[in-house]
Design a protein around this motif. Structure first.
Motif, PDB file in Angstrom:
ATOM      1  N   ASP A  22      14.563  14.881  51.830  1.00 60.07           N
ATOM      2  CA  ASP A  22      15.991  14.716  51.566  1.00 60.07           C
ATOM      3  C   ASP A  22      16.365  15.166  50.154  1.00 60.07           C
ATOM      4  O   ASP A  22      17.448  15.697  49.935  1.00 60.07           O
ATOM      5  N   ALA A  23      15.468  14.950  49.196  1.00 58.46           N
ATOM      6  CA  ALA A  23      15.748  15.342  47.814  1.00 58.46           C
ATOM      7  C   ALA A  23      15.956  16.851  47.696  1.00 58.46           C
ATOM      8  O   ALA A  23      16.747  17.305  46.883  1.00 58.46           O
ATOM      9  N   VAL A  24      15.254  17.614  48.511  1.00 59.88           N
ATOM     10  CA  VAL A  24      15.414  19.072  48.507  1.00 59.88           C
ATOM     11  C   VAL A  24      16.601  19.461  49.377  1.00 59.88           C
ATOM     12  O   VAL A  24      17.462  20.243  48.980  1.00 59.88           O
ATOM     13  N   GLY A  63      23.588  21.781  43.822  1.00 58.45           N
ATOM     14  CA  GLY A  63      23.261  22.882  42.916  1.00 58.45           C
ATOM     15  C   GLY A  63      22.140  23.748  43.440  1.00 58.45           C
ATOM     16  O   GLY A  63      21.700  23.641  44.584  1.00 58.45           O
ATOM     17  N   LYS A  64      21.658  24.598  42.566  1.00 60.67           N
ATOM     18  CA  LYS A  64      20.660  25.605  42.925  1.00 60.67           C
ATOM     19  C   LYS A  64      19.258  25.001  43.044  1.00 60.67           C
ATOM     20  O   LYS A  64      18.872  24.136  42.257  1.00 60.67           O
ATOM     21  N   PHE A  89      12.974  26.183  46.985  1.00 59.54           N
ATOM     22  CA  PHE A  89      13.390  27.210  47.934  1.00 59.54           C
ATOM     23  C   PHE A  89      12.248  27.554  48.893  1.00 59.54           C
ATOM     24  O   PHE A  89      12.472  27.748  50.088  1.00 59.54           O
ATOM     25  N   GLU A  90      11.023  27.607  48.373  1.00 63.92           N
ATOM     26  CA  GLU A  90       9.861  27.851  49.244  1.00 63.92           C
ATOM     27  C   GLU A  90       9.716  26.736  50.270  1.00 63.92           C
ATOM     28  O   GLU A  90       9.413  26.991  51.433  1.00 63.92           O
TER      29      GLU A  90
END
Length: 70
Positions: A17-19, A24-25, A31-32
């Protein structure tokens, strides 16, 4: 395809969930991690096919989950 489309991102249930919900970016590492949702979804849906049997619907959903970012 219209009926299968809602399952194309099912692999996101494997993303922390944190990802997933980060405002923001994303970092390169995040991203991986995010990119793994396609293979995670494909694996989940292949398992569904094994449990439920072959169907044109499930074949379409597996393809959509696996390749929708290609």
């Amino acid at each position: 395809m219209v009926v299968a489309a809602p399952l194309h991102d099912i692999g996101k249930i494997h993303i922390l969930d944190a990802v997933l919900n980060k405002p923001g970016k994303l970092t390169k590492e995040e991203f991986e991690i995010m990119k793994t949702h396609t293979t995670a979804g494909e694996e989940l849906l292949i398992h569904a096919k094994e449990e439920l049997g072959e169907s044109g619907y499930l074949n379409t959903v597996v393809e959509m989950a696996a390749y929708h970012h290609e």
